[in-house]
Motif scaffolding. Structure first.
Motif, short mmCIF file in Angstrom:
data_model
loop_
_atom_site.label_atom_id
_atom_site.label_comp_id
_atom_site.label_asym_id
_atom_site.label_seq_id
_atom_site.Cartn_x
_atom_site.Cartn_y
_atom_site.Cartn_z
N VAL A 89 0.84 -1.19 0.00
CA VAL A 89 0.00 0.00 0.00
C VAL A 89 0.88 1.24 0.00
O VAL A 89 1.96 1.26 0.61
CB VAL A 89 -0.95 0.01 1.23
N LYS A 113 -2.34 -0.86 -3.51
CA LYS A 113 -3.47 -0.05 -3.11
C LYS A 113 -2.98 1.35 -2.74
O LYS A 113 -1.83 1.54 -2.34
CB LYS A 113 -4.19 -0.66 -1.90
N PHE A 115 -3.94 4.55 -0.31
CA PHE A 115 -4.71 5.13 0.77
C PHE A 115 -4.29 6.59 0.92
O PHE A 115 -3.10 6.91 0.89
CB PHE A 115 -4.44 4.44 2.10
N ASP A 138 -7.92 4.35 -3.36
CA ASP A 138 -8.77 3.23 -2.97
C ASP A 138 -9.54 3.52 -1.69
O ASP A 138 -10.66 3.03 -1.53
CB ASP A 138 -7.90 1.98 -2.78
N GLN A 139 -8.93 4.27 -0.77
CA GLN A 139 -9.63 4.62 0.45
C GLN A 139 -9.13 5.96 0.99
O GLN A 139 -7.93 6.18 1.10
CB GLN A 139 -9.46 3.56 1.53
N ARG A 369 -8.01 0.06 10.86
CA ARG A 369 -8.90 0.01 9.70
C ARG A 369 -8.09 -0.25 8.42
O ARG A 369 -8.52 -1.00 7.54
CB ARG A 369 -9.67 1.33 9.57
N MET A 370 -6.91 0.38 8.31
CA MET A 370 -6.08 0.16 7.13
C MET A 370 -5.66 -1.30 7.01
O MET A 370 -5.75 -1.91 5.93
CB MET A 370 -4.84 1.07 7.20
N ILE A 373 -8.51 -3.57 5.92
CA ILE A 373 -8.80 -3.47 4.49
C ILE A 373 -7.75 -4.24 3.69
O ILE A 373 -8.08 -5.00 2.76
CB ILE A 373 -8.84 -2.00 4.06
N GLU A 378 -12.15 -6.09 5.67
CA GLU A 378 -13.07 -4.96 5.53
C GLU A 378 -13.01 -4.46 4.10
O GLU A 378 -11.92 -4.36 3.51
CB GLU A 378 -12.69 -3.84 6.50
N THR A 379 -14.15 -4.14 3.55
CA THR A 379 -14.20 -3.63 2.18
C THR A 379 -13.92 -2.14 2.16
O THR A 379 -14.48 -1.40 2.98
CB THR A 379 -15.58 -3.90 1.55
N PRO A 380 -13.07 -1.68 1.25
CA PRO A 380 -12.84 -0.23 1.16
C PRO A 380 -14.15 0.51 0.99
O PRO A 380 -15.05 0.06 0.28
CB PRO A 380 -11.94 -0.07 -0.06
N ALA A 382 -14.34 3.82 0.01
CA ALA A 382 -14.11 5.09 -0.70
C ALA A 382 -15.18 5.40 -1.71
O ALA A 382 -15.54 6.54 -1.91
CB ALA A 382 -12.74 5.06 -1.39
#
Length: 383
Positions: A89, A113, A115, A138-139, A369-370, A373, A378-380, A382
């Motif tokens: 990420v 990904k 962030f 992505d988020q 949370r990061m 994901i 957990e689904t992003p 965004a």
């Protein structure tokens, strides 16, 4: 997992370091590489520091234009480094002019990904950047409660877990020396004090410190203390402070604030830090003519200080450009100092501000949370 973080200024280095501590709690095997500063290096190791932000810190349109070749070269350097590191990420911390280019690069090359931690202030200006967040990020992780609705109305479900400033303040205040020890260690007198926060960039200091020197000369009944930063050459401060009585304390901004009676602060994160620590402040800010002209055309907000923006009213007085006179600043300072006409009202507004921002622990919550994901737990959110 492997994390690549990019922070372009002192506040980003601070929040990046606290986020990295949180990532290590949720992912003990985390590996880091980063553009940032010594705080991030203290967590991720000096070997992970690809570039210090002091070597890549340009602020204002005029300064960026003058250093455009260097800026573009550094962007390409960072792209090569990210690609070589191949992280899971890329975590971008504010610093939008640079970081949006990195977001696009990582997204289009499908490297990892993306962030965005601590959203660019698109609600203030350059709202077109919202489209870039949708395209390349992505988020998105946000740190002001009013941003939740702002981004939701634009089709982006951002994650809010509080403001990491509370973590930084709680950690630093707990480790501070007693007031008397701080004064002795830094050669300060035990008398009424006004802290000066002139910014963390060369251009900010050049534009704002001379005014602060003039103000200190008007108020000899107070001790003025400049909160300097070590990544700027001491010769810059010495040149601008020549002949003044202003004392200098380096890399101890929170301590300098906490033991002051009031503060004069340039716009930026420092305005919010000062308020959360509980120190009465007046915001004074001047920049180059080109940046001012652009700002007048593009800014969409009624205030420049984060305190006023979060509270949606004037909590702290803002003296900008032509309003930034020593007469105005002295009058406001005397009004907000203990016993002044505005002091009690400002204290009450600060108490409400802390309620709105929330308590400590945000860095750990964001990090958890990061990691969730990235692990697919957990689904992003965004989009």
């Amino acid at each position: 997992m492997k994390y690549y973080l990019i922070a372009g200024e002192a506040s980003g280095d601070l929040h990046g370091a606290n986020l990295m501590k949180g990532l290590l709690k949720s992912d003990p095997q985390a590996e880091f590489r980063f553009w940032g500063g010594y705080r991030m290096a203290a967590v991720g190791g000096r070997q992970g520091l690809a570039k210090h932000y002091r070597d890549a810190s340009f602020f204002g349109i005029g300064e960026i234009v003058r250093n455009l070749r260097t800026v573009l070269s550094q962007i390409e350097e960072c792209k090569r480094d990210v690609a070589a590191y191949a992280p899971d990420v890329l975590i971008l911390i504010d610093y939008p002019g640079f970081n949006f280019r990195m977001a696009r690069f990582a997204h289009e090359q499908q490297l990892c990904k993306v962030f965005y931690y601590i959203s660019p202030k698109v609600w203030a200006w350059k709202e077109r950047r919202v489209k870039r967040i949708r395209q390349w990020v992505d988020q998105l992780f946000i740190i002001f409660p009013f941003e939740i609705d702002y981004f939701a109305r634009r089709g982006i479900r951002a994650i809010y877990e509080g403001n990491p400033l509370m973590d930084a303040i709680a950690e630093r205040c707990a480790a501070m020396p007693a007031r008397g020890d701080f004064l002795r260690e830094n050669g300060l007198e035990d008398r009424p004090t006004i802290a000066l926060l002139a910014g963390s960039r060369r251009s900010e200091v050049r534009n704002n410190l001379p005014f602060m020197v003039e103000l200190a000369g008007r108020m000899p009944d107070f001790q003025f203390v400049l909160a300097a930063v070590s990544w700027l050459d001491r010769s810059l401060y010495d040149q601008l402070l020549a002949g003044s009585s202003i004392r200098v304390v380096c890399d101890k901004t929170y301590e300098t604030l906490r033991y002051a009676d009031a503060a004069v602060v340039t716009s930026g994160t420092a305005t919010l830090e000062t308020a959360l620590i509980g120190i009465p402040e007046v915001v004074c800010y001047k920049t180059d003519a080109l940046t001012v002209a652009a700002g007048r055309m593009l800014l969409k907000i009624p205030y420049i200080s984060l305190v006023n923006l979060v509270m949606d009213k004037e909590v702290v007085r803002e003296l900008i450009q032509n309003d930034m006179t020593v007469e105005n600043a002295e009058s406001e300072l005397r009004a907000i100092l203990p016993g002044g006409a505005k002091h009690d009202r400002m204290e009450a507004d600060y108490a409400r501000l802390r309620e709105v921002i929330g308590g400590a622990g945000a860095s750990d919550r964001f990090a958890a949370r990061m990691v969730a994901i990235l692990r697919g737990e957990e689904t992003p959110a965004a989009r």
